[in-house]
Design an enzyme around this catalytic site. Structure first.
Site, mmCIF file in Angstrom:
data_model
loop_
_atom_site.group_PDB
_atom_site.id
_atom_site.type_symbol
_atom_site.label_atom_id
_atom_site.label_comp_id
_atom_site.label_asym_id
_atom_site.label_seq_id
_atom_site.Cartn_x
_atom_site.Cartn_y
_atom_site.Cartn_z
ATOM 1 N N CYS A 1 -8.036 -31.136 12.809
ATOM 2 C CA CYS A 1 -7.752 -32.115 11.746
ATOM 3 C C CYS A 1 -8.724 -33.292 11.815
ATOM 4 O O CYS A 1 -8.779 -33.992 12.837
ATOM 5 C CB CYS A 1 -6.316 -32.605 11.868
ATOM 6 S SG CYS A 1 -5.876 -33.712 10.536
ATOM 7 N N THR B 1 -10.851 -28.102 8.186
ATOM 8 C CA THR B 1 -11.524 -28.771 7.069
ATOM 9 C C THR B 1 -12.722 -29.584 7.539
ATOM 10 O O THR B 1 -12.798 -30.006 8.683
ATOM 11 C CB THR B 1 -10.558 -29.698 6.318
ATOM 12 O OG1 THR B 1 -10.027 -30.635 7.243
ATOM 13 C CG2 THR B 1 -9.443 -28.897 5.673
ATOM 14 N N CYS C 1 -32.781 -9.383 -22.432
ATOM 15 C CA CYS C 1 -33.065 -10.823 -22.455
ATOM 16 C C CYS C 1 -32.541 -11.473 -23.730
ATOM 17 O O CYS C 1 -32.731 -10.954 -24.819
ATOM 18 C CB CYS C 1 -34.574 -11.028 -22.341
ATOM 19 S SG CYS C 1 -35.083 -12.725 -22.586
ATOM 20 N N CYS D 1 -45.859 -14.503 -8.475
ATOM 21 C CA CYS D 1 -44.462 -14.401 -8.062
ATOM 22 C C CYS D 1 -44.378 -14.208 -6.546
ATOM 23 O O CYS D 1 -44.963 -13.278 -5.998
ATOM 24 C CB CYS D 1 -43.779 -13.253 -8.785
ATOM 25 S SG CYS D 1 -42.108 -12.948 -8.207
ATOM 26 N N CYS E 1 -35.350 -17.063 -10.452
ATOM 27 C CA CYS E 1 -35.168 -16.702 -11.856
ATOM 28 C C CYS E 1 -33.994 -15.757 -12.026
ATOM 29 O O CYS E 1 -33.203 -15.891 -12.955
ATOM 30 C CB CYS E 1 -36.447 -16.100 -12.429
ATOM 31 S SG CYS E 1 -37.056 -14.693 -11.486
HETATM 32 S S1 SF4 Z 1 -33.170 -16.250 -17.974
HETATM 33 FE FE1 SF4 Z 1 -35.103 -15.424 -18.769
HETATM 34 S S2 SF4 Z 1 -34.854 -13.215 -18.665
HETATM 35 FE FE2 SF4 Z 1 -32.805 -14.080 -18.465
HETATM 36 S S3 SF4 Z 1 -32.038 -14.100 -20.573
HETATM 37 FE FE3 SF4 Z 1 -32.942 -16.099 -20.213
HETATM 38 S S4 SF4 Z 1 -35.042 -15.877 -20.959
HETATM 39 FE FE4 SF4 Z 1 -34.243 -13.809 -20.725
HETATM 40 S S1 SF4 Z 2 -38.648 -17.776 -9.905
HETATM 41 FE FE1 SF4 Z 2 -38.830 -15.557 -10.237
HETATM 42 S S2 SF4 Z 2 -40.886 -15.268 -11.045
HETATM 43 FE FE2 SF4 Z 2 -40.824 -17.309 -10.138
HETATM 44 S S3 SF4 Z 2 -41.578 -16.972 -8.067
HETATM 45 FE FE3 SF4 Z 2 -39.349 -16.893 -7.953
HETATM 46 S S4 SF4 Z 2 -38.890 -14.702 -8.172
HETATM 47 FE FE4 SF4 Z 2 -41.029 -14.963 -8.839
#
Ligand code: SF4
Ligand code: SF4
Ligand SMILES: Cc1cc2nc3c(=O)[nH]c(=O)nc-3n(C[C@H](O)[C@H](O)[C@H](O)COP(=O)(O)OP(=O)(O)OC[C@H]3O[C@@H](n4cnc5c(N)ncnc54)[C@H](O)[C@@H]3O)c2cc1C
Ligand SMILES: Cc1cc2nc3c(=O)[nH]c(=O)nc-3n(C[C@H](O)[C@H](O)[C@H](O)COP(=O)(O)O)c2cc1C
Ligand code: SF4
Lengths: 462, 441
Positions: free
Chosen positions: A134, A200, A341, A375, A381
């Site tokens: 705690c 916690t 997309c 990349c 992404c």
């Molecule tokens: S994040 Fe990029 S790949 Fe995914 S839906 Fe949006 S535009 Fe398309």
């Molecule tokens: S965000 Fe996506 S495209 Fe850009 S470096 Fe990272 S993995 Fe590659």
């Protein structure tokens, strides 16, 4: 049907789902209701020295429209009379002899520990959990996390308890410490039968920005509390893993922290938890969530061919390695599936601003394009993309080579000085700094700016 | 079978004409704003004629900054609440929302917009004010979306502004033309009052500018004149029997409806002539007023109608029946309308032709002509040097709104030939800047 029952350090229960020591286990009424609903065990709300609670007591972290992704409290241990708690433990055990009832305890002196352990034992408790976690209210009085943060003190108290305990003893660890394995080792040295974690995390859950006080507000003031709920799961998982992998701890682990559904529970188990404990989710949704948890676990075990819980406990541990043991030859590259997309371009802006400028926009389409050479395979992404399976990370190395940092170190093949040729980002392309200027104009400027002077002309993206 | 019973009280009227886009409460706004993805270079912004920074204001709502959200909206479009409620969002911002491509319901941008703007309208929070005085003044003719938007922007730029309005209330067709289930009189008037309190322009109601003398006076007293006069009455069809009792123009019928609600009587069987959005509105409104049967008669085929698909669906949804490929040739009846004589048509290679000998009379007791609004060419001919195009639209510079008489500027329906509230609001903002550029020379 797979067998969900467990024997956790000698404590048996029909399934691995226990209620953690908290408000849901405050009374015999609640524990009976929970067992009736399907819970396998309950760690009774911590009993010990008399306390007085304040009002209000809880604060929440909401994420956008999601309530309580994080939860915090400034409550203390049970404020009910010990005699009432013990009597109700006895009643529950009579009605549910095969369910696990664990007495959570927190007192100060050796004598007090001896007394309370004996009394709980007499009441029929199947085991004990020593609350060394705690992070507020009790630690100021030299208990709770004040003990959990002092491995020596912790060990001494465990030794006191072991002098009289005839049932398994679990030590509950506080995460408010830099290396969780230290108190875990102390518990082992003291002779404990198991550990449970995490309690916690010391926190301020938010600030009332109109009245300038932290939540929860007690008469215009507040204090730090203990943080839990879905948001703490990643921290709990890591600590569970650390204890499970430590060669000298070798104690059963009851996993606690951010468990809300079967999937969370399985994750804890795969990293070494032999039972799991739930608090916030039961406080948020009630005992009924157990139905989804057992059914999900069962389904998972059927699909994976596990027959007993033991078979999955720790199953992921061999794959959790120190960073230096990861294969540096492995390479993934982002891949946009154009047909899925929706053109939100979050991936573009994420990679532009938050990663490696490896995504470009082309005129005439809203579907971004990955610049493969740039990349680095960071995943960003694919994490921001709102469409399932729209950006996938595809393996691009041949899969034939294996080289780790450790291997490179051993071979004397690591960069050792600034500007070393062997360093990672050395030949990685980045745009010229000044190329950034004016780039934000790719965003359509809002109406205010859409006037006359051509300010809003969209530059054609190269 | 009538879908609605005839409303006899204000309460019954409100039920029949319930708001299509009711206001959100905080919880709904929180949920809906949480879904917005904050798209980069967001397509919704591009689809908004006034270019409101939609992801920005939605994020502001989400973080509890409704005031900031309202500011974002008003900075781009002074008819913020009105547009949220009356814009054809299905073909504008919401139609462009990326969620459509994921087969997920698009963000309810219009309702979020109204949510934010009504917060500040209700609180009367001062967000804007007049700019530093330039010492110059502009006369605005017409207190519609164009006129009021121009007045706001001109005040923000430091001009004295007098608005001359023929009618008794501001906002033009927003209060006299748009369907009552899109926006209530109270709320559009509240927005108008809010804007006037913020910017402090003067509005002279019941003050039509009709004569050369009145125009000369304005030309002498003001540095520039803004024309926001919109369009005129419903065009005449030139059919025999058009003067019969209960044969009315849609714009006139709707103006009555907006002012007198359930006190407006509708026929038991109504024929609406036309295939545009106004026709859809008039048909829906007749049905909601309790007409037993409403027929929408259009010269061409269903898919050639000018109306938006969702507007036709809305009319169908309240029991309106379509009658296609028919052209009216006469309004029949003895004093009162008793039917419309139609001739059937066919479309070949894009040309409609009548089928000889196919005449028939469709009985009814009311005819609503939704066949377009006439241009105000008579009035406009009083302005020397002001040129109109072949369709009677004012010719003006696309970037400044300046007409061929340099002192006159124009926006809205009178310029674009008849579009939406949002177009008038966006154009007027642009034109006010054009006036500023002209007067700053
Ligand atoms: S994040 Fe990029 S790949 Fe995914 S839906 Fe949006 S535009 Fe398309
Ligand atoms: S965000 Fe996506 S495209 Fe850009 S470096 Fe990272 S993995 Fe590659
Ligand atoms: C039936 C109908 C339904 C519609 N529904 C919608 C809808 O749902 N959504 C939408 O976005 N748009 C709708 N519109 C279109 C929209 O109302 C107009 O595009 C918009 O109101 C145009 O604004 P404006 O300021 O140019 O003209 P108006 O709104 O027509 O305003 C012109 C103003 O000028 C005044 N005026 C005219 N001449 C003079 C004069 N000589 N002296 C003084 N005052 C004068 C008029 O009284 C009027 O108040 C609808 C239109 C109609 C006819
Ligand atoms: C990918 C990544 C890399 C980070 N690298 C660093 C670092 O190099 N130095 C540092 O002090 N913190 C680093 N951080 C931690 C952040 O600065 C920050 O303390 C942390 O992410 C918590 O903030 P947040 O909740 O806003 O992400 C990193 C965080 C992320 C996500
Ligand atoms: S397109 Fe839709 S999701 Fe994207 S910013 Fe606009 S409203 Fe939000």
């Amino acid at each position: 049907m797979p067998d969900l029952s467990i024997n956790f350090a000698g404590i048996k229960s029909p399934n691995p789902f226990w209620l953690a020591s908290a408000p849901p286990t405050n009374s015999g009424y609640q524990v009976m209701k929970a067992f009736d609903a399907g819970w396998g065990g309950a760690v009774w709300k911590t009993m010990g020295v008399p306390v007085v609670n304040v009002s209000s007591r809880y604060g929440g972290v909401n994420y956008r429209d999601k309530r309580l992704v994080g939860f915090n409290n400034i409550e203390l241990i049970s404020d009910r009379p010990l005699a009432d708690n013990l009597r109700e433990i006895e009643e529950v055990k009579k009605r549910f002899p095969n369910h696990a009832v664990i007495a959570s305890l927190m007192v100060q002196s050796r004598q007090e520990w001896h007394d309370i352990v004996r009394q709980s034992q007499d009441a029929g408790a199947d085991g004990f959990e020593l609350n060394f976690g705690c992070p507020h209210g009790m630690c100021e009085r030299g208990m709770g996390s004040a003990v959990g943060q002092e491995p020596k003190v912790l060990q001494t108290i465990v030794e006191w308890v072991m002098e009289v305990a005839q049932k398994p003893v679990i030590v509950k660890l506080t995460p408010n410490i830099s290396d969780i394995t230290e108190p875990a080792l102390a518990a082992r040295r003291g002779g404990a039968d198991a550990i449970s974690l995490i309690n916690t995390i010391q926190s301020i859950v938010g600030v009332d920005i109109d009245n300038f006080a932290p939540y929860p507000v007690v008469d215009g003031k507040g204090t730090n509390g203990g943080y839990c709920g879905p948001a703490v799961k990643p921290i709990a998982l890591n600590m569970v893993k650390n204890c499970a992998q430590h060669p000298d701890i070798r104690l059963p682990i009851s996993g606690i922290g951010g468990i809300e559904n079967w999937r969370d529970a399985v994750e804890h188990m795969l990293l070494g938890a032999g039972s799991v404990q739930v608090c916030t989710a039961a406080m948020h949704f009630g005992f009924g969530i157990i139905r989804e948890m057992t059914s999900g676990l069962e389904q998972y075990m059927v699909e994976k061919g596990f027959e007993t819980i033991d078979q999955l406990v720790g199953k992921a541990l061999p794959n959790v390695l120190p960073w230096e043991d990861l294969n540096m030859k492995y390479k993934v590259t982002a891949n946009i599936h154009a047909e899925k997309c929706i053109g939100c371009q979050l991936c573009y802006t994420a990679c532009e601003d938050g990663a490696h400028q490896a995504i470009r926009l082309n005129a005439g389409t809203r579907v971004p394009e990955i610049i493969e050479e740039n990349c680095v395979g960071c995943n960003l992404c694919s994490l921001v993309c709102p469409v399932e399976q729209c950006i996938t990370m595809e393996r691009t190395d041949a899969g034939t080579q294996h080289l780790t940092w450790k291997g490179r170190t051993e071979a004397g093949d690591v960069p050792v000085e600034f500007n070393d040729e062997k360093a990672g980002g050395r030949h990685h392309w980045v745009p010229e700094p000044a190329a950034a200027l004016g780039k934000e104009r790719h965003k359509t400027l809002p109406g205010k700016a859409r006037v006359l002077n051509g300010e809003t002309e969209m530059p054609a993206e190269a | 079978m009538a879908e609605y019973s005839i409303p006899t009280t204000e309460q019954e009227f409100q039920l029949n004409f319930a708001q299509l886009k009711p206001h959100m409460n905080r919880t709904e706004a929180l949920y809906e704003s949480s879904r917005c993805l904050f798209c980069f270079d967001a397509p919704c912004i591009k689809a908004c004629p006034s270019g409101i920074d939609i992801p920005q204001f939605i994020r502001q709502i989400n973080s509890g900054n409704e005031t900031g959200a309202a500011r974002t909206i008003y900075e781009a479009n002074y008819f913020g609440n009105a547009c949220g409620k009356v814009c054809p969002t299905e073909v504008l911002c919401e139609g462009a929302c990326v969620y459509n491509l994921q087969d997920v319901k698009p963000i309810e941008i219009g309702r979020l917009q109204s949510y934010a703007t009504t917060q500040v309208i209700k609180s009367g929070k001062q967000l804007f004010g007049p700019g530093a005085a330039t010492g110059k003044s502009v006369a605005v003719i017409g207190a519609g979306p164009a006129g009021i938007s121009a007045a706001c922007e001109l005040r923000a730029l430091g001009y004295e502004v007098d608005v001359f309005e023929a009618k008794a209330q501001p906002s033009g067709l927003t209060v006299y033309g748009v369907a009552p289930y899109k926006i209530t009189n109270e709320e559009i008037l509240a927005e108008m009052a809010y804007l006037q309190a913020q910017f402090g322009y003067r509005v002279h109601f019941n003050s039509p500018i009709n004569s050369r003398e009145e125009l000369s006076k304005l030309e002498n007293e003001y540095d520039a004149i803004f024309l926001g006069i919109g369009l005129g009455k419903t065009s005449e069809l030139g059919l025999p029997g058009e003067d019969k009792i209960n044969c009315t123009g849609a714009v006139e019928f709707i103006a009555e409806l907006r002012q007198h609600h359930h006190e407006v009587a509708v026929g038991r069987k109504v024929i609406v002539l036309g295939g545009g959005n106004t026709a859809m509105d008039a048909a829906s409104e007749s049905s909601r007023l309790g007409a037993e049967q409403v027929i929408l008669a259009y010269r061409r085929a269903k898919d050639e109608m000018g109306a938006y698909g969702f507007e036709y669906d809305l009319a169908k949804g309240v029991g309106v029946k379509g009658l296609f490929n028919v052209a009216p040739v006469e309004i029949v009846g003895n004093g009162y309308v008793s039917g419309v004589k139609f001739i059937r048509t066919e479309t070949k290679d894009g040309k409609v032709s009548e089928i000889a000998g196919s005449e028939f009379v469709e009985p009814c007791d009311m005819v609503i002509k939704a066949t377009g609004q006439a241009k105000q060419t008579n009035f406009l001919s009083l302005i020397p040097g002001l040129k109109l195009d072949g369709k009677g639209r004012i010719i003006a510079n696309a970037h400044t709104g300046q007409t061929t008489n340099p002192k006159y500027f124009a926006s809205g329906d009178a310029w674009n030939g008849g579009a939406e509230v949002v177009n008038a609001a966006a154009e007027a903002k642009l034109t006010a800047r054009g006036i500023h550029a002209y007067l700053s020379k």
